[in-house]
Design an enzyme around this catalytic site. Structure first.
Site, PDB file in Angstrom:
ATOM      1  N   TYR A  87      42.311  39.856  34.815  1.00 25.64           N
ATOM      2  CA  TYR A  87      43.493  38.915  34.733  1.00 25.64           C
ATOM      3  C   TYR A  87      42.864  37.757  34.080  1.00 25.64           C
ATOM      4  O   TYR A  87      43.687  37.029  33.495  1.00 25.64           O
ATOM      5  CB  TYR A  87      44.128  38.504  35.906  1.00 25.64           C
ATOM      6  CG  TYR A  87      45.179  39.671  36.564  1.00 25.64           C
ATOM      7  CD1 TYR A  87      45.269  41.157  35.887  1.00 25.64           C
ATOM      8  CD2 TYR A  87      46.006  39.330  37.608  1.00 25.64           C
ATOM      9  CE1 TYR A  87      46.156  41.860  36.304  1.00 25.64           C
ATOM     10  CE2 TYR A  87      47.055  40.286  37.999  1.00 25.64           C
ATOM     11  CZ  TYR A  87      47.106  41.514  37.401  1.00 25.64           C
ATOM     12  OH  TYR A  87      48.008  42.526  37.818  1.00 25.64           O
ATOM     13  N   GLY A  88      42.088  37.228  34.314  1.00 25.74           N
ATOM     14  CA  GLY A  88      41.198  35.880  33.933  1.00 25.74           C
ATOM     15  C   GLY A  88      41.406  35.578  32.304  1.00 25.74           C
ATOM     16  O   GLY A  88      41.907  34.510  32.282  1.00 25.74           O
ATOM     17  N   CYS A 101      44.016  37.095  45.149  1.00 24.53           N
ATOM     18  CA  CYS A 101      43.526  37.000  43.836  1.00 24.53           C
ATOM     19  C   CYS A 101      43.966  35.592  43.448  1.00 24.53           C
ATOM     20  O   CYS A 101      44.912  35.236  43.445  1.00 24.53           O
ATOM     21  CB  CYS A 101      44.405  37.858  42.847  1.00 24.53           C
ATOM     22  SG  CYS A 101      43.909  37.698  40.975  1.00 24.53           S
ATOM     23  N   CYS A 141      36.974  33.294  42.890  1.00 27.80           N
ATOM     24  CA  CYS A 141      37.627  34.521  42.262  1.00 27.80           C
ATOM     25  C   CYS A 141      37.054  35.699  43.498  1.00 27.80           C
ATOM     26  O   CYS A 141      35.983  35.899  43.691  1.00 27.80           O
ATOM     27  CB  CYS A 141      36.813  34.994  40.944  1.00 27.80           C
ATOM     28  SG  CYS A 141      37.281  36.647  40.597  1.00 27.80           S
TER      29      CYS A 141
HETATM   30  N1  DGL Z   1      39.884  38.768  41.709  1.00 26.09           N
HETATM   31  C1  DGL Z   1      40.836  37.543  41.029  1.00 26.09           C
HETATM   32  C2  DGL Z   1      40.663  36.584  41.290  1.00 26.09           C
HETATM   33  O1  DGL Z   1      40.578  35.932  42.467  1.00 26.09           O
HETATM   34  C3  DGL Z   1      40.932  38.237  39.361  1.00 26.09           C
HETATM   35  C4  DGL Z   1      39.954  38.252  38.563  1.00 26.09           C
HETATM   36  C5  DGL Z   1      40.258  38.846  37.303  1.00 26.09           C
HETATM   37  O2  DGL Z   1      40.988  39.808  37.164  1.00 26.09           O
HETATM   38  O3  DGL Z   1      39.984  38.217  36.179  1.00 26.09           O
HETATM   39  O4  DGL Z   1      40.744  35.511  40.499  1.00 26.09           O
END
Ligand code: DGL
Length: 283
Positions: free
Chosen positions: A39-40, A70, A206
């Site tokens: 998602y980042g 997340c 993250c």
């Molecule tokens: N694990 C997620 C977070 O805590 C998302 C990482 C990602 O998808 O970029 O931000």
């Protein structure tokens, strides 16, 4: 009632692990949006929409409470979903569904100040700051949520975020440890250069990074404390459930793992972290 745990991929397993340890009788449904991870690097509206869809899937699977495991979704989407989507969703479903993020518990753990508490009066600007390094995705760093919320609560603590742009994606795909180590070393060095010294403490902001927390421990000066989100989130959920007994979590310790991506076994890095074979079902 089952509790839902949502992440873009395998990172949320780090939080899920702590929740399962803390609430062994509770049923949990884990959903990794692996079709859309990471998602980042995504734009804000896309992160909001994907998070909304993920929470909707978990509500449809019988969860009344969803923990956003997340940071990116919590930083970018949570407030908007709470304001614009959840009220209508509660009416539509006829049940009091809710979504909890992981940034609030992390900031509480980092500052020692509970979210509802009034911020202490702002003191003099101090010469000697307690500096927290926050390693996170690009979207979380761009939101500046850690800097803003920590600064509101503590004038003697300063947060500096380091966007580790490709790290979550590499952990998600099970990249070799040497590659992950080189990247973690580079980001710790970059943050240290930017601050002018090493941070006094660090937040792995993250949830994917928790899976390789030892690489951060090795790259930071010996003994640098890490503020761990999984434990902080479990503590916060326990407090929430005490305040809201209507979310009764009686269950039989059922664990369901769902993915929007390819179902089946997860890679060795994820399984080693989890400590047992892991198989995800297609949603
Ligand atoms: N694990 C997620 C977070 O805590 C998302 C990482 C990602 O998808 O970029 O931000």
């Amino acid at each position: 009632m089952a509790i839902g745990v949502f992440d873009s991929g395998i990172g949320g397993l780090s939080v899920h692990h702590a929740l399962v340890d803390r609430f062994p009788q509770t049923d949990f449904v884990y959903l990794g949006d692996q079709a859309h991870a990471p998602y980042g690097p995504r734009a804000g509206p896309e992160i909001v929409e994907l998070t909304r869809a993920g929470c909707g899937t978990l509500f449809a699977r019988g969860c009344d409470l969803v923990v956003l495991a997340c940071n990116t979704a919590s930083a970018i989407a949570l407030r908007q979903l709470q304001q614009d989507w959840l009220p209508g969703e509660r009416t539509r479903l006829g049940r009091p569904v809710n979504v909890l993020g992981i940034i609030v518990p992390t900031i509480e753990a980092a500052t020692g100040v509970q979210w509802e508490q009034n911020p202490p009066p702002r003191g003099e600007k101090l010469e000697q700051l307690d500096v927290i390094g926050v390693f996170c995705t690009r979207a979380t760093a761009a939101s500046r949520v850690y800097e803003i919320e920590i600064d509101k609560r503590r004038t003697d603590v300063a947060a500096f975020s380091e966007p580790c742009v490709s790290l979550a994606g590499l952990i998600e795909s099970g990249a070799p440890r040497a590659e992950l180590k080189a990247l973690v070393d580079r980001h710790v060095e970059a943050l240290t250069r930017r601050i002018g010294r090493a941070p006094d403490r660090a937040i792995l902001g993250c949830t994917h990074y928790e899976i390789t927390a030892d690489l951060f421990t090795d790259a930071l000066p010996p003994g640098t404390p890490l503020i761990h989100q999984p434990g902080a989130t479990a503590d916060a959920l326990a407090r929430y459930l005490q305040r809201r007994p209507d979310y009764a979590t009686g269950g039989s310790g059922l664990r369901t793992f769902l993915t929007t991506g390819t179902p089946g076994a997860q890679h060795a890095l994820a399984e080693a972290f989890w400590g047992a074979p892991l198989s995800f079902q297609a949603v």
